[in-house]
Design a protein around this motif. Structure first.
Motif, PDB file in Angstrom:
ATOM      1  N   PHE A  77       0.815  -1.217   0.000  1.00 33.45           N
ATOM      2  CA  PHE A  77       0.000   0.000   0.000  1.00 33.45           C
ATOM      3  C   PHE A  77       0.851   1.271   0.000  1.00 33.45           C
ATOM      4  CE2 PHE A  77      -1.920  -3.253   2.901  1.00 33.45           C
ATOM      5  CZ  PHE A  77      -2.841  -3.755   1.992  1.00 33.45           C
ATOM      6  N   GLY A  78       2.120   1.150  -0.333  1.00 39.56           N
ATOM      7  CA  GLY A  78       3.071   2.248  -0.178  1.00 39.56           C
ATOM      8  C   GLY A  78       2.737   3.498  -0.953  1.00 39.56           C
ATOM      9  N   ASP A  79       1.999   3.391  -2.070  1.00 41.57           N
ATOM     10  CA  ASP A  79       1.657   4.574  -2.857  1.00 41.57           C
ATOM     11  C   ASP A  79       0.437   5.312  -2.322  1.00 41.57           C
ATOM     12  OD1 ASP A  79       3.750   4.266  -4.636  1.00 41.57           O
ATOM     13  OD2 ASP A  79       2.596   2.961  -5.976  1.00 41.57           O
ATOM     14  N   GLY A  80      -0.203   4.743  -1.305  1.00 42.17           N
ATOM     15  CA  GLY A  80      -1.380   5.392  -0.740  1.00 42.17           C
ATOM     16  C   GLY A  80      -1.018   6.689  -0.037  1.00 42.17           C
ATOM     17  N   GLU A  81      -1.931   7.665  -0.105  1.00 42.17           N
ATOM     18  CA  GLU A  81      -1.741   8.936   0.598  1.00 42.17           C
ATOM     19  C   GLU A  81      -2.396   8.851   1.968  1.00 42.17           C
ATOM     20  OE1 GLU A  81      -3.083  12.152  -1.868  1.00 42.17           O
ATOM     21  OE2 GLU A  81      -1.176  12.166  -2.962  1.00 42.17           O
ATOM     22  N   LEU A 125       0.226   8.577  12.103  1.00 44.62           N
ATOM     23  CA  LEU A 125      -0.665   8.389  10.961  1.00 44.62           C
ATOM     24  C   LEU A 125      -2.085   8.189  11.503  1.00 44.62           C
ATOM     25  CD1 LEU A 125      -0.019   5.926   8.003  1.00 44.62           C
ATOM     26  CD2 LEU A 125      -2.277   6.259   8.970  1.00 44.62           C
ATOM     27  N   LYS A 126      -2.998   9.126  11.133  1.00 49.24           N
ATOM     28  CA  LYS A 126      -4.366   9.100  11.661  1.00 49.24           C
ATOM     29  C   LYS A 126      -5.375   9.252  10.533  1.00 49.24           C
ATOM     30  CE  LYS A 126      -3.611  11.402  16.136  1.00 49.24           C
ATOM     31  NZ  LYS A 126      -4.071  12.550  16.958  1.00 49.24           N
ATOM     32  N   ASP A 127      -6.537   8.630  10.737  1.00 49.71           N
ATOM     33  CA  ASP A 127      -7.689   8.855   9.846  1.00 49.71           C
ATOM     34  C   ASP A 127      -7.396   8.483   8.392  1.00 49.71           C
ATOM     35  OD1 ASP A 127      -9.106   9.830  12.055  1.00 49.71           O
ATOM     36  OD2 ASP A 127      -8.380  11.870  11.732  1.00 49.71           O
ATOM     37  N   TRP A 128      -6.649   7.394   8.188  1.00 54.39           N
ATOM     38  CA  TRP A 128      -6.398   6.888   6.840  1.00 54.39           C
ATOM     39  C   TRP A 128      -7.637   6.126   6.388  1.00 54.39           C
ATOM     40  CZ3 TRP A 128      -2.459   2.357   5.813  1.00 54.39           C
ATOM     41  CH2 TRP A 128      -2.381   2.097   4.441  1.00 54.39           C
ATOM     42  N   HIS A 129      -8.238   6.553   5.287  1.00 48.95           N
ATOM     43  CA  HIS A 129      -9.437   5.904   4.741  1.00 48.95           C
ATOM     44  C   HIS A 129      -9.015   4.632   3.995  1.00 48.95           C
ATOM     45  CE1 HIS A 129     -12.346   9.253   5.434  1.00 48.95           C
ATOM     46  NE2 HIS A 129     -11.257   9.987   5.361  1.00 48.95           N
ATOM     47  N   PHE A 130      -8.603   3.646   4.739  1.00 51.51           N
ATOM     48  CA  PHE A 130      -8.013   2.457   4.124  1.00 51.51           C
ATOM     49  C   PHE A 130      -9.036   1.686   3.287  1.00 51.51           C
ATOM     50  CE2 PHE A 130      -6.968  -2.029   4.013  1.00 51.51           C
ATOM     51  CZ  PHE A 130      -5.665  -2.000   3.562  1.00 51.51           C
ATOM     52  N   VAL A 131     -10.231   1.475   3.814  1.00 46.54           N
ATOM     53  CA  VAL A 131     -11.248   0.712   3.090  1.00 46.54           C
ATOM     54  C   VAL A 131     -11.636   1.421   1.797  1.00 46.54           C
ATOM     55  CG1 VAL A 131     -13.628  -0.147   3.189  1.00 46.54           C
ATOM     56  CG2 VAL A 131     -12.115  -0.419   5.166  1.00 46.54           C
ATOM     57  N   ARG A 132     -11.759   2.733   1.858  1.00 44.81           N
ATOM     58  CA  ARG A 132     -12.088   3.512   0.664  1.00 44.81           C
ATOM     59  C   ARG A 132     -10.985   3.394  -0.386  1.00 44.81           C
ATOM     60  NH1 ARG A 132     -11.629   9.795   1.368  1.00 44.81           N
ATOM     61  NH2 ARG A 132      -9.455   9.151   1.127  1.00 44.81           N
ATOM     62  N   ASP A 133      -9.729   3.449   0.070  1.00 45.84           N
ATOM     63  CA  ASP A 133      -8.600   3.479  -0.859  1.00 45.84           C
ATOM     64  C   ASP A 133      -8.209   2.095  -1.380  1.00 45.84           C
ATOM     65  OD1 ASP A 133      -8.615   6.173  -0.361  1.00 45.84           O
ATOM     66  OD2 ASP A 133      -6.844   6.171   0.936  1.00 45.84           O
ATOM     67  N   PHE A 134      -8.461   1.048  -0.578  1.00 42.24           N
ATOM     68  CA  PHE A 134      -8.067  -0.308  -0.971  1.00 42.24           C
ATOM     69  C   PHE A 134      -9.226  -1.280  -0.708  1.00 42.24           C
ATOM     70  CE2 PHE A 134      -4.173   1.977   0.060  1.00 42.24           C
ATOM     71  CZ  PHE A 134      -3.404   1.738  -1.073  1.00 42.24           C
ATOM     72  N   GLU A 153     -23.202   3.543   6.394  1.00 41.45           N
ATOM     73  CA  GLU A 153     -24.230   3.136   5.445  1.00 41.45           C
ATOM     74  C   GLU A 153     -24.591   4.303   4.528  1.00 41.45           C
ATOM     75  OE1 GLU A 153     -28.902   1.594   5.486  1.00 41.45           O
ATOM     76  OE2 GLU A 153     -27.750   1.658   7.354  1.00 41.45           O
ATOM     77  N   PHE A 154     -24.784   5.473   5.111  1.00 40.07           N
ATOM     78  CA  PHE A 154     -25.126   6.677   4.347  1.00 40.07           C
ATOM     79  C   PHE A 154     -24.050   7.018   3.328  1.00 40.07           C
ATOM     80  CE2 PHE A 154     -25.095  11.532   4.551  1.00 40.07           C
ATOM     81  CZ  PHE A 154     -26.066  11.686   3.581  1.00 40.07           C
ATOM     82  N   TRP A 155     -22.794   7.014   3.770  1.00 34.63           N
ATOM     83  CA  TRP A 155     -21.724   7.363   2.833  1.00 34.63           C
ATOM     84  C   TRP A 155     -21.490   6.263   1.805  1.00 34.63           C
ATOM     85  CZ3 TRP A 155     -22.056  10.988   6.488  1.00 34.63           C
ATOM     86  CH2 TRP A 155     -21.603  12.266   6.167  1.00 34.63           C
ATOM     87  N   HIS A 156     -21.792   5.038   2.160  1.00 33.55           N
ATOM     88  CA  HIS A 156     -21.607   3.927   1.224  1.00 33.55           C
ATOM     89  C   HIS A 156     -22.558   4.032   0.033  1.00 33.55           C
ATOM     90  CE1 HIS A 156     -20.697  -0.181  -0.086  1.00 33.55           C
ATOM     91  NE2 HIS A 156     -22.002  -0.389  -0.192  1.00 33.55           N
ATOM     92  N   VAL A 157     -23.782   4.464   0.261  1.00 37.64           N
ATOM     93  CA  VAL A 157     -24.774   4.485  -0.825  1.00 37.64           C
ATOM     94  C   VAL A 157     -24.825   5.821  -1.555  1.00 37.64           C
ATOM     95  CG1 VAL A 157     -26.175   2.754   0.346  1.00 37.64           C
ATOM     96  CG2 VAL A 157     -26.706   5.174   0.683  1.00 37.64           C
ATOM     97  N   ARG A 158     -24.113   6.810  -1.089  1.00 32.40           N
ATOM     98  CA  ARG A 158     -24.123   8.109  -1.769  1.00 32.40           C
ATOM     99  C   ARG A 158     -23.391   8.014  -3.109  1.00 32.40           C
ATOM    100  NH1 ARG A 158     -22.944  13.081   2.329  1.00 32.40           N
ATOM    101  NH2 ARG A 158     -23.271  14.206   0.380  1.00 32.40           N
ATOM    102  N   LYS A 162     -17.367  10.228  -2.447  1.00 30.16           N
ATOM    103  CA  LYS A 162     -16.763   8.966  -2.021  1.00 30.16           C
ATOM    104  C   LYS A 162     -16.028   9.213  -0.707  1.00 30.16           C
ATOM    105  CE  LYS A 162     -13.705   5.229  -3.619  1.00 30.16           C
ATOM    106  NZ  LYS A 162     -12.730   4.804  -4.654  1.00 30.16           N
ATOM    107  N   ASP A 163     -16.633   8.785   0.376  1.00 35.07           N
ATOM    108  CA  ASP A 163     -16.053   9.059   1.686  1.00 35.07           C
ATOM    109  C   ASP A 163     -16.551   8.009   2.666  1.00 35.07           C
ATOM    110  OD1 ASP A 163     -14.496  10.354   3.514  1.00 35.07           O
ATOM    111  OD2 ASP A 163     -15.596  12.238   3.481  1.00 35.07           O
ATOM    112  N   ASP A 164     -16.007   8.015   3.872  1.00 38.99           N
ATOM    113  CA  ASP A 164     -16.482   7.119   4.924  1.00 38.99           C
ATOM    114  C   ASP A 164     -15.898   7.570   6.254  1.00 38.99           C
ATOM    115  OD1 ASP A 164     -13.833   6.158   5.122  1.00 38.99           O
ATOM    116  OD2 ASP A 164     -14.226   4.426   3.859  1.00 38.99           O
ATOM    117  N   TYR A 165     -16.294   6.875   7.308  1.00 40.15           N
ATOM    118  CA  TYR A 165     -15.732   7.095   8.636  1.00 40.15           C
ATOM    119  C   TYR A 165     -15.139   5.785   9.142  1.00 40.15           C
ATOM    120  CZ  TYR A 165     -17.490  11.804   8.736  1.00 40.15           C
ATOM    121  OH  TYR A 165     -17.691  13.133   8.453  1.00 40.15           O
ATOM    122  N   GLN A 166     -14.286   5.185   8.298  1.00 37.44           N
ATOM    123  CA  GLN A 166     -13.602   3.928   8.579  1.00 37.44           C
ATOM    124  C   GLN A 166     -12.107   4.177   8.400  1.00 37.44           C
ATOM    125  OE1 GLN A 166     -16.413   0.546   6.836  1.00 37.44           O
ATOM    126  NE2 GLN A 166     -16.182   2.197   5.361  1.00 37.44           N
TER     127      GLN A 166
END
Length: 406
Positions: A77-81, A125-134, A153-158, A162-166
């Motif tokens: 996952f090294g290229d992830g921001e 390293l905090k608040d990395w949206h890992f599920v969204r990115d990978f 659930e709300f952000w998943h169906v929008r 493209k966002d989340d709290y994961q």
């Protein structure tokens, strides 16, 4: 089973009885038991490591010596921001953040082990949206007790964003998060993939004693400044402080409006979610209203400007994270997905509704009904853009909800 007669919200300013010890869950319990004992009562607990033992992350992300497997993370996952906070730099009531490539952050991690490079800043390293990115890498599965998660659930169906709290967190020994309560006054859960954390909690309402004369909460609950009555005149009145050490594999449930502070006692990786559902919806609503009142007070001198109400909503979204219209869209999305199940239009939804049974879905709608009634009682409503459309007015959704409940 839950009783729908128990759906009335409790006072959001309630001061809870102090806990004698931090509750621990070692054996599986039913969802209804967790619902009654922890969600409805808004009480914290810690789940044993057995609940996460099957997670892929606990194998791939941990070395045989139980330290973070940073080389695996870097190679996959090294290229992830990733957002990185400097624990040595205070920024208002939080910590200064910058964006790194994960590989660069891991290079920093390695540099901490080289005494020849001198002292380094403590970067977390905090608040990395890992599920969204990978999304293809299934690092973990959410415990069933946390699966009624309206927020994600709300952000998943929008379709508009493209966002989340994961999130994934990763920090060296000594990294920490200042004293705070979670976004939207949501619940959160935090599972240690590896490492250990120290947590300090205060029950809802006790934070009022840990603020300076300007209303700003203390940045560090272990600060000697709390003993200075000129800086924190009411600190001695704060009650209910409770501490817990979270071991590798364990999962902490953080209830709504419990202020807390967290330290990494070892090099640590954790997975964290923020979430809302029917049991804490009233707290989210009250906090939204309180945040709007603070905005209105801050710009009261401009109240004669054009579209002052709209400007307040813009500032509310910037400071709180939601405005009234987005909060209503959130309620609308959650309500209609449950109505589709209860009326037989759908038999399965892709996210957020765990097999809790019909009674829990009815409970959800009952809480949404209460919140819609609060929204419709707000005199600001008809002056806010987006609510003038009669087809999309909250009163129509309220009618839909009431019809299903009847």
């Amino acid at each position: 089973m839950i009783e729908l007669s128990s759906c009335d919200p409790i006072n959001h300013d309630d001061l809870q009885e102090p806990l004698a010890s931090f509750p621990r869950v070692s054996e599986p319990l039913s969802y209804d038991e967790f619902f009654r004992e922890f969600l409805e009562k808004n009480r914290p607990c810690v789940f044993s490591s057995s609940f996460t033992q099957e997670w892929l992350a606990r194998d791939d992300w941990v070395t045989p010596s139980n330290t973070p497997n940073v080389e695996f993370l870097k190679s996959h996952f090294g290229d992830g921001e990733v957002p990185v906070a400097d624990c040595d730099q205070k920024h208002y009531d939080s910590q200064e953040k910058k964006t790194y490539k994960l590989r660069d952050y891991i290079d920093y991690w390695h540099s901490l082990r080289d005494p020849c490079l001198g002292k380094k800043s403590c970067l977390y390293l905090k608040d990395w949206h890992f599920v969204r990115d990978f999304p293809a890498y299934k690092a973990y599965s959410t415990l069933q007790y946390f699966a009624s998660d309206w927020l994600n659930e709300f952000w998943h169906v929008r379709s508009d964003i493209k966002d989340d709290y994961q999130f994934v967190y990763m920090g060296p020994k000594g990294s920490w998060t200042p004293f705070h309560a979670d976004v939207f006054r949501s619940y959160s859960w935090s599972a240690n993939v590896c490492g250990r954390k120290r947590w300090v909690f205060y029950p809802p309402g006790e934070d009022q004693f840990l603020r300076d004369p300007f209303g700003t909460p203390v940045y560090d609950v272990d600060s000697p400044d709390l003993k200075d009555i000129r800086k924190y005149p009411n600190a001695a009145s704060a009650k209910g402080r409770i501490e817990v050490i979270q071991e590798q594999g364990e999962t902490i449930f953080v209830p709504s409006s419990w202020h807390h502070q967290v330290w990494n006692l070892e090099d640590t990786i954790s997975i964290n979610h923020n979430w809302l559902n029917g049991t804490n919806l009233h707290r989210a609503w009250y906090f939204l209203v309180e945040s709007l009142q603070q905005v209105e007070y801050a710009i009261r001198d401009c109240s004669d400007m054009d579209d002052w109400t709209g400007q307040c909503q813009l500032l509310l979204h910037a400071t709180h994270g939601m405005d009234y219209h987005e909060f209503y869209t959130f309620l609308q999305t959650i309500a209609r997905r449950r109505i589709e199940i209860l009326t037989g239009k759908k038999t399965h939804l892709s996210f957020g509704i765990w097999e809790t049974g019909k009674n829990h879905l009815l409970y959800d709608l009952k809480k949404i009904q209460w919140c819609l009634e609060q929204l419709l009682d707000d005199e600001r409503l008809d002056t806010i853009k987006g609510f003038s459309d009669t087809e999309n007015h909250p009163s129509n959704l309220l009618d839909e909800v009431v019809n299903v409940l009847s």
